[in-house]
Enzyme design. Structure first.
Site, PDB file in Angstrom:
ATOM      1  N   LYS A 133       0.954  -1.198  -0.181  1.00 47.95           N
ATOM      2  CA  LYS A 133      -0.179   0.074  -0.019  1.00 47.95           C
ATOM      3  C   LYS A 133       0.770   1.222   0.074  1.00 47.95           C
ATOM      4  CE  LYS A 133      -4.487  -1.600   1.323  1.00 47.95           C
ATOM      5  NZ  LYS A 133      -5.862  -1.659   2.189  1.00 47.95           N
ATOM      6  N   LYS A 193      -4.023 -10.156  -5.571  1.00 48.17           N
ATOM      7  CA  LYS A 193      -5.530 -10.413  -5.344  1.00 48.17           C
ATOM      8  C   LYS A 193      -6.494  -9.648  -5.605  1.00 48.17           C
ATOM      9  CE  LYS A 193      -5.905  -8.123  -0.561  1.00 48.17           C
ATOM     10  NZ  LYS A 193      -6.924  -7.800   0.236  1.00 48.17           N
ATOM     11  N   LYS A 199     -11.139  -4.618  -3.536  1.00 56.05           N
ATOM     12  CA  LYS A 199     -12.238  -3.457  -3.849  1.00 56.05           C
ATOM     13  C   LYS A 199     -11.784  -2.304  -4.257  1.00 56.05           C
ATOM     14  CE  LYS A 199     -13.540  -3.862   1.055  1.00 56.05           C
ATOM     15  NZ  LYS A 199     -12.563  -3.774   1.570  1.00 56.05           N
TER      16      LYS A 199
HETATM   17  N1  AQP Z   1      -8.873 -11.570  -2.871  1.00 56.91           N
HETATM   18  C1  AQP Z   1      -9.268 -12.126  -1.801  1.00 56.91           C
HETATM   19  N2  AQP Z   1      -9.595 -13.326  -1.522  1.00 56.91           N
HETATM   20  C2  AQP Z   1      -9.809 -13.800  -0.429  1.00 56.91           C
HETATM   21  N3  AQP Z   1      -9.933 -13.052   0.583  1.00 56.91           N
HETATM   22  C3  AQP Z   1     -10.023 -11.817   0.601  1.00 56.91           C
HETATM   23  N4  AQP Z   1     -10.144 -10.598   1.320  1.00 56.91           N
HETATM   24  C4  AQP Z   1     -10.014  -9.517   0.948  1.00 56.91           C
HETATM   25  N5  AQP Z   1      -9.773  -9.705  -0.543  1.00 56.91           N
HETATM   26  C5  AQP Z   1      -9.739 -11.190  -0.549  1.00 56.91           C
HETATM   27  C6  AQP Z   1     -10.434 -10.965   3.011  1.00 56.91           C
HETATM   28  O1  AQP Z   1     -11.633 -10.136   3.055  1.00 56.91           O
HETATM   29  C7  AQP Z   1     -11.608  -9.636   4.459  1.00 56.91           C
HETATM   30  C8  AQP Z   1     -11.922  -8.235   4.635  1.00 56.91           C
HETATM   31  O2  AQP Z   1     -10.774  -7.512   3.945  1.00 56.91           O
HETATM   32  P1  AQP Z   1     -10.639  -5.912   4.212  1.00 56.91           P
HETATM   33  O3  AQP Z   1     -11.897  -5.324   3.441  1.00 56.91           O
HETATM   34  O4  AQP Z   1     -10.559  -5.692   5.624  1.00 56.91           O
HETATM   35  O5  AQP Z   1      -9.265  -5.726   3.745  1.00 56.91           O
HETATM   36  P2  AQP Z   1      -8.367  -5.965   2.479  1.00 56.91           P
HETATM   37  O6  AQP Z   1      -8.147  -7.392   2.792  1.00 56.91           O
HETATM   38  O7  AQP Z   1      -7.486  -5.146   2.273  1.00 56.91           O
HETATM   39  O8  AQP Z   1      -9.610  -6.066   1.203  1.00 56.91           O
HETATM   40  P3  AQP Z   1      -9.510  -5.455  -0.053  1.00 56.91           P
HETATM   41  O9  AQP Z   1     -10.532  -5.873  -0.726  1.00 56.91           O
HETATM   42  O10 AQP Z   1      -8.140  -5.772  -0.650  1.00 56.91           O
HETATM   43  O11 AQP Z   1      -9.689  -4.173   0.334  1.00 56.91           O
HETATM   44  P4  AQP Z   1      -8.883  -2.698  -0.125  1.00 56.91           P
HETATM   45  O12 AQP Z   1      -8.859  -2.861  -1.449  1.00 56.91           O
HETATM   46  O13 AQP Z   1      -9.492  -1.761   0.387  1.00 56.91           O
HETATM   47  O14 AQP Z   1      -7.540  -2.926   0.661  1.00 56.91           O
HETATM   48  C9  AQP Z   1     -10.141  -9.837   5.063  1.00 56.91           C
HETATM   49  O15 AQP Z   1     -10.377 -11.310   5.936  1.00 56.91           O
HETATM   50  C10 AQP Z   1      -9.661 -10.582   3.776  1.00 56.91           C
HETATM   51  O16 AQP Z   1      -8.543 -11.627   4.202  1.00 56.91           O
END
Ligand code: AQP
Length: 330
Positions: free
Chosen positions: A113, A195, A198
């Site tokens: 990030k 991965k 969002k």
């Molecule tokens: N691609 C993924 N595959 C499996 N699990 C995932 N998680 C996120 N992306 C994947 C799981 O979702 C939960 C919540 O995640 P989060 O929103 O707290 O943060 P993150 O992991 O950073 O998810 P994003 O979608 O990638 O958000 P942004 O883009 O805002 O950083 C966690 O349990 C995570 O493991």
């Protein structure tokens, strides 16, 4: 016997993807009967990257409705908004004082990030995992269901619990991760080595839980694959592997069954069928969401009572922590 405690959360940093659903929320639903579950919308985490305030507000409420629509039952689980329970930030401060800069700077998510947000390299991005440790440790959590990407952060939460317990005497339960073998890491449709996220700037990289049918069909059709033309599950064909993973967790069929059925067939067919499987899996969630999103009063009632329940437990731990470090009770 008291039920074991589960804590997990997701950031309202956008609309939730099927990665969030398959890697996290779907598993949360399965844990509700056996465990005492706390599921949070972690808005304090979300502001470590720039957010538009009105979008953050609407994404937070939307996310609550999505949790419920996915099957989280507010009668069984405690659903709350992180910023409604100030103990999260208060415990973070104490944990910051026993966190090592070296360990925090080795966190993969921070490195990724910070690369993406060079002009906004704020301290919150650096201490993000400490806030996450506070989230977990406040509830004396036994199990944390997360996707593979969060494993390193959970290790830090365990280290901090052990460090605090050794320094001040037994205070925190040391949590364990709960990571499913399949669905734990759903990859971007445009870059199968990254991965699905969002906050990806390319919306073709992710499928949102609330995407409509045509959008789902279009995004899957455009998914990056390879030129081998063989439907097989291996690390040489990461794009196809990702599509098969999605197919398997949505349909409940094993990878082997799916691969056998598509033997000798083209990627186009697999993609068309996968789109229908995803649409079918998301349809009931979307219908429920549409109903819930019209009922703001109900959502308000849920997050208010959730905050009360969460705060009660969180304060028990925080009071103990404050006493141990030597703060005088009010
Ligand atoms: N691609 C993924 N595959 C499996 N699990 C995932 N998680 C996120 N992306 C994947 C799981 O979702 C939960 C919540 O995640 P989060 O929103 O707290 O943060 P993150 O992991 O950073 O998810 P994003 O979608 O990638 O958000 P942004 O883009 O805002 O950083 C966690 O349990 C995570 O493991």
């Amino acid at each position: 016997m008291e039920k074991k405690i589960v804590f997990s959360g997701a950031q309202p940093s956008g609309s939730l993807t099927i990665g969030n659903y398959l890697g996290a929320i779907k598993n949360w639903v399965e844990l509700q009967d056996e465990y005492d579950c706390y599921y949070s919308i972690v808005d304090l985490h979300a502001i470590t990257v720039p957010q538009v305030p009105k979008d953050l507000r609407s994404n937070t409420l939307k996310q609550l409705a999505i949790y419920i629509a996915c099957g989280i039952d507010p009668e069984k689980s405690t659903l709350f908004i992180q910023s409604h329970v100030p103990a999260h930030t208060e415990l973070t401060w104490v944990l910051n004082t026993i966190s090592y800069m070296g360990q925090l700077s080795r966190m993969t998510q921070y490195k990724e990030k910070s690369r993406k947000s060079e002009e906004n390299l704020n301290a919150g991005l650096f201490t993000y995992p400490v806030l996450m440790a506070a989230d977990i440790l406040l509830y004396q959590t036994d199990l944390v269901p997360v996707g593979e990407d969060q494993k390193q952060h959970l290790e830090l939460a365990r280290d901090l619990a052990i460090r605090f317990n050794n320094k001040y005497s037994e205070t925190f339960k040391v949590p364990e991760p709960l990571i499913k073998e399949f669905g734990a890491r759903i990859m971007s449709l445009q870059d199968p080595e990254a991965k699905m996220s969002k906050s990806d700037s390319d919306e073709n990289g992710y499928i949102l839980i609330l995407d409509d049918k045509d959008t789902i069909r279009r995004k899957i059709k455009r998914a990056v694959t390879d030129s081998l033309g063989v439907i097989a599950y291996n690390d040489e064909q990461l794009g196809i592997k990702n599509l098969l993973d999605m197919y398997s967790v949505f349909s409940g069929e094993s990878i082997e069954e799916i691969v056998n059925r598509y033997e000798g067939k083209g990627y186009g067919i697999l993609k068309e069928d996968l789109a229908e499987v995803v649409i079918e899996g998301l349809s009931p969630i979307q219908r429920k969401y549409d109903e819930l999103s019209k009922n703001k009063d109900y959502l308000e009632k849920i997050y208010k009572s959730g905050a009360e329940k969460a705060e009660y437990q969180a304060m028990k731990t925080l009071r103990k922590v404050y006493r141990k470090v030597g703060f005088i009770p009010r």
